[in-house]
Design a protein around this motif. Sequence first.
Motif, short mmCIF file in Angstrom:
data_model
loop_
_atom_site.label_atom_id
_atom_site.label_comp_id
_atom_site.label_asym_id
_atom_site.label_seq_id
_atom_site.Cartn_x
_atom_site.Cartn_y
_atom_site.Cartn_z
N ASN A 80 1.05 -1.08 0.00
CA ASN A 80 0.01 -0.02 0.03
C ASN A 80 0.98 1.35 -0.02
O ASN A 80 0.49 2.27 -0.79
CB ASN A 80 -0.74 0.04 1.33
N ILE A 81 1.95 0.93 0.80
CA ILE A 81 2.79 2.29 0.67
C ILE A 81 3.56 2.54 -0.66
O ILE A 81 3.52 3.56 -1.10
CB ILE A 81 3.95 2.03 1.67
N ASP A 83 2.26 1.45 -3.45
CA ASP A 83 0.92 2.12 -4.29
C ASP A 83 0.70 3.66 -4.24
O ASP A 83 0.84 4.35 -5.17
CB ASP A 83 -0.19 1.37 -4.11
N GLU A 84 0.85 4.05 -2.84
CA GLU A 84 0.85 5.70 -2.65
C GLU A 84 1.92 6.43 -3.16
O GLU A 84 1.83 7.20 -4.03
CB GLU A 84 0.80 5.94 -1.06
N TYR A 85 3.22 5.90 -3.11
CA TYR A 85 4.17 6.37 -3.90
C TYR A 85 4.27 6.61 -5.23
O TYR A 85 4.36 7.76 -6.00
CB TYR A 85 5.66 5.93 -3.44
N LYS A 87 1.44 6.50 -7.03
CA LYS A 87 0.34 7.43 -7.50
C LYS A 87 0.86 8.81 -7.21
O LYS A 87 0.47 9.71 -8.05
CB LYS A 87 -0.91 7.10 -6.20
N GLN A 88 1.40 9.23 -6.29
CA GLN A 88 2.00 10.46 -6.06
C GLN A 88 2.82 10.96 -7.24
O GLN A 88 2.92 12.09 -7.62
CB GLN A 88 2.95 10.57 -4.74
N ASP A 92 1.24 4.73 -11.72
CA ASP A 92 0.41 3.70 -11.32
C ASP A 92 0.92 2.34 -12.02
O ASP A 92 -0.13 1.89 -12.62
CB ASP A 92 -1.02 4.10 -11.68
#
Length: 95
Positions: A80-81, A83-85, A87-88, A92
Amino acid sequence: MSAESSLSVLPESKLADAAQQSIEIYEQVAALYPNSAYAFSNLASAYASVGKLEKAIELQNIAVEKSKEMVQWHQNNLQNILDEYQKQLGTDNVQ
């Protein structure tokens, strides 16, 4: 508290004031604990906090790979971490 945990707390306290010094400490923790998924995840977080998302993604990928021997909760958390990076950064490439 384990030695690894103790070493991980120190750079967190310095991150706001001395980002580069914190990164150097996290790099040392990762070198001391090369099989620790969270050592690499913490290092990735330090890079992300200074806007170096490409490096954060590279390191978080290592953390995710090292988490394969851990219980599913840790694997999911580290993914999840990552995925967040991604996304930022706008990459993706979520698996």
